[in-house]
Design a protein around this motif. Structure first.
Motif, PDB file in Angstrom:
ATOM      1  N   ASP A 160       0.856  -1.185   0.000  1.00  0.00           N
ATOM      2  CA  ASP A 160       0.000   0.000   0.000  1.00  0.00           C
ATOM      3  C   ASP A 160       0.896   1.241   0.000  1.00  0.00           C
ATOM      4  O   ASP A 160       1.682   1.439   0.938  1.00  0.00           O
ATOM      5  CB  ASP A 160      -0.896  -0.033   1.258  1.00  0.00           C
ATOM      6  CG  ASP A 160      -1.867   1.141   1.298  1.00  0.00           C
ATOM      7  OD1 ASP A 160      -3.057   0.897   1.564  1.00  0.00           O
ATOM      8  OD2 ASP A 160      -1.437   2.301   1.078  1.00  0.00           O
TER       9      ASP A 160
ATOM     10  N   LYS B  97       0.567   4.194   0.810  1.00  0.00           N
ATOM     11  CA  LYS B  97       0.531   5.042   2.013  1.00  0.00           C
ATOM     12  C   LYS B  97       1.083   4.337   3.244  1.00  0.00           C
ATOM     13  O   LYS B  97       1.480   4.972   4.194  1.00  0.00           O
ATOM     14  CB  LYS B  97      -0.930   5.444   2.315  1.00  0.00           C
ATOM     15  CG  LYS B  97      -1.461   6.541   1.420  1.00  0.00           C
ATOM     16  CD  LYS B  97      -2.828   6.989   1.931  1.00  0.00           C
ATOM     17  CE  LYS B  97      -3.711   7.412   0.754  1.00  0.00           C
ATOM     18  NZ  LYS B  97      -5.124   7.220   1.019  1.00  0.00           N
ATOM     19  N   LEU B  98       1.035   3.004   3.239  1.00  0.00           N
ATOM     20  CA  LEU B  98       1.373   2.259   4.466  1.00  0.00           C
ATOM     21  C   LEU B  98       2.666   1.449   4.380  1.00  0.00           C
ATOM     22  O   LEU B  98       3.152   0.938   5.385  1.00  0.00           O
ATOM     23  CB  LEU B  98       0.217   1.310   4.842  1.00  0.00           C
ATOM     24  CG  LEU B  98      -1.099   1.984   5.235  1.00  0.00           C
ATOM     25  CD1 LEU B  98      -2.167   0.933   5.536  1.00  0.00           C
ATOM     26  CD2 LEU B  98      -0.924   2.910   6.438  1.00  0.00           C
TER      27      LEU B  98
ATOM     28  N   LYS C 283      -0.378  -4.694   3.288  1.00  0.00           N
ATOM     29  CA  LYS C 283      -0.294  -3.244   3.062  1.00  0.00           C
ATOM     30  C   LYS C 283       1.011  -2.700   3.648  1.00  0.00           C
ATOM     31  O   LYS C 283       1.739  -1.969   3.009  1.00  0.00           O
ATOM     32  CB  LYS C 283      -1.493  -2.558   3.736  1.00  0.00           C
ATOM     33  CG  LYS C 283      -2.829  -2.890   3.075  1.00  0.00           C
ATOM     34  CD  LYS C 283      -3.978  -2.167   3.794  1.00  0.00           C
ATOM     35  CE  LYS C 283      -5.304  -2.527   3.133  1.00  0.00           C
ATOM     36  NZ  LYS C 283      -6.448  -2.009   3.921  1.00  0.00           N
TER      37      LYS C 283
END
Lengths: 520, 520
Positions: B306, B308-309, B354
């Protein structure tokens, strides 16, 4: 969880308690026995000398050293006619002079190892590869012939490691004792134990394979062979030995026969199976003793004082010999110390028994009850007629202790039901110490059988098991620290009382209703 | 008595179960984890290579060999960035090259012995008398000065042999687990453990005495010193070592420092006390390694997907180093194999987390959590500000396994109560495998503490004890055979699921309400 011994006195209204028609227990003497046995015990000091100080008491020099110590000790207590008596030819003595085994590849690790009794030597520090044998088929064995030279033999095993969710030590529960008391007498039981038979058959097959492999290994110049047992764990090894090698005239060989820890054994198997190169180094030096090939028992007496009964003899005995991986503390310094202590107690309190009381510390028990069997053959049975001799007829009873360090919980009748009510009475003054149970059942594997088989009343006591089957019986951990002092004090006290009662009773202990065939 | 693992599938109505406000468990993935972990496990093969094949993994060469194997193995499974990372200077490596100890008088007996870590050597086979020291008074020690030359030192001990009426192995009962679940959180508990304090004081006094004795022994030319522990029994020895001797620049000495079986130790004490002449022979060769004095951890990742993660990291770890008397199977090849297996499971089922998932196999744990402590210091804490670095802030959670071979029964919150309801949900799919319990309590002595002490959410799992305290933890019996395959499969399965959930969760695992002071 250990039962605490009750050291309180037995205050009973009368000093002479009459239970049955001819059993008047001398409660004054029994109280003296209790006081001496429970409060002034020397049983642990005796055990210390037989174990820590003497070392292993394997048939041969280790036994002889302990036998001489016991003879002298008995004399020092005032026990009479203490002596070693030869019972016949036995074989070569044996001992370890050096023992070392390590894995050096894939990394260094010392292996917990004990040479099996009568193992040969490597003669020097040797480095060796393993020959991993996956078959136990004697025919297939031949295919390994050319690969044996300078190898250490490892037989494939697949023992599973199992953590102990059950305690190593235990005592008989009330339920177990009740069950034993209610057992069917042996004569009325079916003799068809197929599990036992198939186990014996499997053992014979394995032994035949081992013998063949050993022979091949020697012929082809192997250095050693390793073995272990499924019940070995946590550093505790079960070790005995191949006493065929003790035979007079047998030639000590250059093959080291080693019992090792199951954890190490399984590591070696897994590494070999995975094809990881393994190297061992080993240095085993053993010695065979040929100077005295005879077997001996220790005998000593408290002479009887009744002119009519003093030729009759109550015997108490235990085998003094042991296996060699430790100091035979529970098998059977325990029983030997208890029997010596029973003699000391009786002598110390000034017992004047009507019948003669004779202690026997047997040898060669571990290789087949040789000491007791030969004593019976030499003294108690007439070889020509195959009947009891006069001396044999005079045996009032024989009592044996050889089930480890646990206190006495009762006695096995060996099918001699008539003795039951008598022993029930004799146990009463020790019910408070946990000795309560009469079982009609047989127990085997030790020296009372040598008497029983010729129709003489020979008995073995029921003892709490403690760690006998899990940790001490024929292991490298059968040491002084595994002895239970309070249990041994109790046992010596109960035995002293039984022996005294048997020596004072009007009649000898009854013999089995249908006397066993006198056998040789 | 071993619980059988339930291999049945979890058939649940919906593949996405919603327990809390932001925890949607992906039951399809959890079922895949179960199937791979329970039915296609490689955890025992990993454990075999870390124990039997690699040998002891003491900080130094033994660890490095295993670390390289683990790095390569992780790579072979497709785990990324598998690497050894130096964490700083440590000290000298050490290993045994030869070890032999026997009593030669009053009779011959090989003694079960293991050199303590960083012990010196005897340099050759030496014959020696014992110097029996009955005082533990450091002043009185001076009086032994002139008697030390060529002696082996034996300190008087009076440990009592005790048979095990309690099983060596056990599992948590329902009652015990309930009690753990209801424990008071650590922050609310009184910190005045006087028993612990007095034990620590007694240990310090003993250590000070030993240090002084050791110094004197070296000065005066003693050959060796023997020691044992009260909990040693049946051939199981507890052995660690004096890592002060590992210091860079320390000179290896000619003093063999040996742990021996308590039974042998007590025999020697009793013989000396009784004035029986005792002779020993010993041959100990150890080696110090100075070529690489740095410490290393093994690290590897499944990268987050992910955008963002993916900079956030869920860590799972276990120390790979061990003590040296065996192969550190339960301490902590077990935990290392479980963590490696968790990575293998996730990678094999094609998990696309993620967040990044990072495994750490620490070193120097046995000498003070060095590997994990230094990782935290080097990466997660800013030395100048004493606050978490960006990398530190990005740690979503750390999970540790280091309590032996037992299956997972739950997790310790270390006082982080907010994590409780989350983990309660995560355990639900494994309740049928015995993993049920959340305890607010702390557990100590291992690497999650390095995270916890700087305010990061570090957790250790609750595991069934099996034989950890009785037979394996820091003993010569911590071997492959003492591992429980079904338990380790379960543990790897639970860990893989926890790690996956933590990598998929919307938020990182909450930190403690009152964050711990960032410490160095």
């Amino acid at each position: 969880m250990q039962h605490k011994l009750l050291l309180t006195s037995l205050f009973l209204g009368s000093a002479l308690l009459s239970y049955g028609q001819d059993d008047k227990l001398d409660m004054t003497m029994i109280q003296k026995i209790r006081t001496e046995g429970l409060e002034h015990s020397q049983v642990m000091e005796t055990a210390f000398y037989l174990t820590d100080v003497n070392g292993p008491r394997l048939q041969g020099p280790g036994f002889i050293k302990a036998a001489n110590w016991a003879k002298t000790k008995l004399t020092s207590w005032g026990i009479q006619n203490s002596r070693l008596e030869a019972w016949g030819e036995w074989g070569q003595g044996w001992g370890v002079e050096h023992s070392y085994l390590a894995m050096t590849a894939p990394y260094y690790k010392t292996i917990i190892a004990v040479p099996r009794a009568w193992s040969g030597s490597t003669n020097k520090l040797q480095s060796a590869d393993i020959l991993y044998i996956s078959s136990t088929d004697t025919t297939a064995l031949e295919s390994y012939r050319s690969k044996l030279k300078n190898k250490v033999i490892l037989l494939d095993q697949s023992f599973k490691g199992m953590p102990s969710f059950k305690a190593d030590a235990d005592r008989f529960t009330d339920e177990e004792l009740t069950k034993m008391a209610n057992e069917t007498p042996p004569a009325q039981r079916a003799g068809n134990d197929t599990t036992f038979r198939s186990r014996i058959m499997a053992m014979r097959t394995q032994n035949a394979f081992n013998q063949k492999m050993r022979k091949l290994a020697k012929q082809e110049g192997a250095i050693g062979m390793l073995n272990t047992t499924q019940n070995s764990k946590d550093g505790t090894l079960f070790v005995s030995g191949d006493y065929a090698n003790a035979a007079i005239g047998a030639t000590p060989d250059d093959l080291a026969d080693l019992s090792i820890a199951v954890e190490d054994y399984m590591t070696l198997c897994r590494l070999m199976k995975a094809g990881i190169p393994v190297k061992l180094e080993l240095d085993v030096k053993t010695k065979f003793y040929k100077d005295d090939t005879k077997g001996y028992n220790v005998l000593a007496e408290i002479p009887g004082t009744d002119p009519k009964l003093k030729d009759e003899v109550v015997m108490l005995g235990a085998h003094l010999d042991s296996w060699h991986a430790a100091t035979g503390a529970t098998d059977n310094a325990a029983g030997s110390s208890v029997m010596m202590e029973a003699m000391r107690i009786l002598n110390t309190i000034g017992a004047k028994p009507k019948r003669t009381i004779r202690i026997a510390l047997w040898s060669g028990e571990e290789q087949g009850l040789h000491g007791s069997k030969n004593y019976v053959t030499n003294h108690l049975v007439d070889k020509a007629t195959n009947k009891l001799t006069k001396e044999g007829e005079n045996i009032a009873a024989y009592f044996n202790v050889d089930n480890g360090t646990g206190k006495i919980r009762g006695i096995y009748l060996q099918g001699n039901l008539a003795a039951g009510p008598i022993f029930q009475q004799w146990l009463k003054p020790f019910n408070d110490l946990g000795a309560t149970t009469i079982t009609p059942a047989n127990t085997g594997g030790t020296d009372h059988q040598s008497f029983d088989r010729v129709g003489l009343p020979g008995f073995q006591f029921i003892q709490d098991k403690i760690e006998y089957n899990t940790r001490t019986h024929h292991t490298n951990m059968d040491t002084y620290d595994h002895l239970q002092p309070d249990d041994l004090k109790q046992a010596a006290t109960v035995v002293a009382s039984f022996v005294y009662n048997a020596a004072m009773r009007d009649q000898k202990i009854p013999r089995k209703a249908v006397a066993a065939q006198v056998a040789r």
